[in-house]
Design a protein around this motif. Structure first.
Motif, PDB file in Angstrom:
ATOM      1  N   GLN A 152       0.882  -1.124   0.081  1.00 24.80           N
ATOM      2  CA  GLN A 152       0.113   0.051  -0.064  1.00 24.80           C
ATOM      3  C   GLN A 152       0.834   1.473   0.056  1.00 24.80           C
ATOM      4  O   GLN A 152       0.622   2.140   0.826  1.00 24.80           O
ATOM      5  N   GLY A 153       1.852   1.333  -0.874  1.00 27.13           N
ATOM      6  CA  GLY A 153       2.641   2.379  -0.838  1.00 27.13           C
ATOM      7  C   GLY A 153       3.871   2.517  -0.057  1.00 27.13           C
ATOM      8  O   GLY A 153       4.517   3.472   0.035  1.00 27.13           O
ATOM      9  N   ARG A 154       3.728   1.606   0.974  1.00 23.08           N
ATOM     10  CA  ARG A 154       4.997   1.557   1.945  1.00 23.08           C
ATOM     11  C   ARG A 154       6.284   1.060   1.381  1.00 23.08           C
ATOM     12  O   ARG A 154       6.117   0.112   0.554  1.00 23.08           O
ATOM     13  N   PRO A 155       7.256   1.140   1.804  1.00 25.70           N
ATOM     14  CA  PRO A 155       8.844   0.771   1.335  1.00 25.70           C
ATOM     15  C   PRO A 155       8.629  -0.818   1.842  1.00 25.70           C
ATOM     16  O   PRO A 155       7.880  -1.278   2.667  1.00 25.70           O
ATOM     17  N   VAL A 156       9.243  -1.678   0.750  1.00 24.44           N
ATOM     18  CA  VAL A 156       9.367  -3.170   1.188  1.00 24.44           C
ATOM     19  C   VAL A 156      10.631  -3.498   1.342  1.00 24.44           C
ATOM     20  O   VAL A 156      11.660  -3.308   0.521  1.00 24.44           O
ATOM     21  N   ALA A 157      10.809  -4.447   2.459  1.00 24.98           N
ATOM     22  CA  ALA A 157      11.904  -5.064   2.671  1.00 24.98           C
ATOM     23  C   ALA A 157      11.767  -6.380   2.235  1.00 24.98           C
ATOM     24  O   ALA A 157      10.969  -7.101   2.161  1.00 24.98           O
ATOM     25  N   VAL A 158      13.113  -7.254   1.663  1.00 21.91           N
ATOM     26  CA  VAL A 158      13.008  -8.520   1.177  1.00 21.91           C
ATOM     27  C   VAL A 158      14.308  -9.175   1.787  1.00 21.91           C
ATOM     28  O   VAL A 158      15.325  -8.636   2.158  1.00 21.91           O
ATOM     29  N   PRO A 159      13.858 -10.387   2.202  1.00 22.37           N
ATOM     30  CA  PRO A 159      14.896 -11.117   2.947  1.00 22.37           C
ATOM     31  C   PRO A 159      16.116 -11.719   2.040  1.00 22.37           C
ATOM     32  O   PRO A 159      15.797 -11.687   0.906  1.00 22.37           O
ATOM     33  N   ASP A 160      17.125 -12.293   2.430  1.00 24.47           N
ATOM     34  CA  ASP A 160      18.057 -12.830   1.688  1.00 24.47           C
ATOM     35  C   ASP A 160      17.769 -13.833   0.729  1.00 24.47           C
ATOM     36  O   ASP A 160      16.874 -14.460   1.307  1.00 24.47           O
ATOM     37  N   ALA A 161      18.474 -14.139  -0.298  1.00 21.97           N
ATOM     38  CA  ALA A 161      18.244 -15.434  -1.051  1.00 21.97           C
ATOM     39  C   ALA A 161      17.930 -16.841  -0.511  1.00 21.97           C
ATOM     40  O   ALA A 161      17.166 -17.243  -0.604  1.00 21.97           O
ATOM     41  N   PRO A 162      18.795 -17.066   0.418  1.00 24.91           N
ATOM     42  CA  PRO A 162      18.607 -18.503   1.129  1.00 24.91           C
ATOM     43  C   PRO A 162      17.140 -18.392   1.792  1.00 24.91           C
ATOM     44  O   PRO A 162      16.433 -19.502   1.751  1.00 24.91           O
ATOM     45  N   VAL A 163      16.920 -17.440   2.638  1.00 19.70           N
ATOM     46  CA  VAL A 163      15.377 -17.430   3.260  1.00 19.70           C
ATOM     47  C   VAL A 163      14.264 -17.336   2.171  1.00 19.70           C
ATOM     48  O   VAL A 163      13.429 -17.954   2.483  1.00 19.70           O
ATOM     49  N   GLN A 164      14.561 -16.477   1.043  1.00 21.90           N
ATOM     50  CA  GLN A 164      13.586 -16.721   0.036  1.00 21.90           C
ATOM     51  C   GLN A 164      13.228 -17.988  -0.512  1.00 21.90           C
ATOM     52  O   GLN A 164      12.244 -18.447  -0.812  1.00 21.90           O
ATOM     53  N   ALA A 165      14.383 -18.758  -0.747  1.00 19.37           N
ATOM     54  CA  ALA A 165      14.182 -20.022  -1.339  1.00 19.37           C
ATOM     55  C   ALA A 165      13.365 -21.038  -0.264  1.00 19.37           C
ATOM     56  O   ALA A 165      12.618 -21.823  -0.587  1.00 19.37           O
ATOM     57  N   ALA A 166      13.930 -20.553   0.863  1.00 23.44           N
ATOM     58  CA  ALA A 166      13.182 -21.526   2.057  1.00 23.44           C
ATOM     59  C   ALA A 166      11.605 -21.351   1.985  1.00 23.44           C
ATOM     60  O   ALA A 166      10.819 -22.153   2.285  1.00 23.44           O
ATOM     61  N   LEU A 167      11.466 -20.071   1.949  1.00 23.18           N
ATOM     62  CA  LEU A 167       9.878 -19.642   1.694  1.00 23.18           C
ATOM     63  C   LEU A 167       9.218 -20.228   0.745  1.00 23.18           C
ATOM     64  O   LEU A 167       8.203 -20.522   0.978  1.00 23.18           O
ATOM     65  N   LEU A 168      10.034 -20.143  -0.394  1.00 19.29           N
ATOM     66  CA  LEU A 168       9.170 -20.725  -1.640  1.00 19.29           C
ATOM     67  C   LEU A 168       8.830 -22.325  -1.319  1.00 19.29           C
ATOM     68  O   LEU A 168       7.762 -22.728  -1.756  1.00 19.29           O
ATOM     69  N   LEU A 169       9.882 -22.935  -0.718  1.00 13.69           N
ATOM     70  CA  LEU A 169       9.469 -24.513  -0.400  1.00 13.69           C
ATOM     71  C   LEU A 169       8.509 -24.627   0.659  1.00 13.69           C
ATOM     72  O   LEU A 169       7.525 -25.323   0.564  1.00 13.69           O
ATOM     73  N   HIS A 170       8.513 -23.524   1.422  1.00  8.40           N
ATOM     74  CA  HIS A 170       7.591 -23.845   2.441  1.00  8.40           C
ATOM     75  C   HIS A 170       6.058 -23.416   2.230  1.00  8.40           C
ATOM     76  O   HIS A 170       5.176 -24.234   2.691  1.00  8.40           O
ATOM     77  N   PHE A 171       6.125 -22.613   1.103  1.00  8.57           N
ATOM     78  CA  PHE A 171       4.501 -22.183   0.789  1.00  8.57           C
ATOM     79  C   PHE A 171       4.274 -23.038  -0.448  1.00  8.57           C
ATOM     80  O   PHE A 171       3.265 -22.922  -0.988  1.00  8.57           O
ATOM     81  N   ALA A 172       5.188 -23.721  -0.951  1.00  7.65           N
ATOM     82  CA  ALA A 172       4.777 -24.666  -2.252  1.00  7.65           C
ATOM     83  C   ALA A 172       3.939 -25.854  -1.915  1.00  7.65           C
ATOM     84  O   ALA A 172       3.679 -26.368  -0.744  1.00  7.65           O
TER      85      ALA A 172
END
Length: 75
Positions: A55-75
């Motif tokens: 909603q227009g607020r800045p966005v933070a992104v975790p590092d690549a290994p955590v992003q990959a773990a999240l993709l597996l988690h939500f798959a």
């Protein structure tokens, strides 16, 4: 913040918050704390909520290994 600097809070992760003297420092710190909190939640098997719309607020992104773990988690 009234006295200067920037406070960062994550609406979905109440234990995740940080600050910085500049916007850039606050953004860097936000990515670091987000990575740490999500990694710990993954390790502990805790609930990981889907993020709310920015909603227009800045966005933070975790590092690549955590992003990959999240993709597996939500798959």
């Amino acid at each position: 913040q009234p006295e200067g600097g920037f406070l960062v809070q994550f609406a979905d992760l109440e234990e995740a918050f940080t600050e910085g003297d500049t916007e850039e420092q606050a953004a860097f710190n936000a990515a670091e704390v987000l990575t740490a909190v999500l990694a710990q939640r993954i390790e502990d098997g805790d609930t990981i909520p889907l993020p709310q719309e920015a909603q227009g607020r800045p966005v933070a992104v975790p590092d690549a290994p955590v992003q990959a773990a999240l993709l597996l988690h939500f798959a």
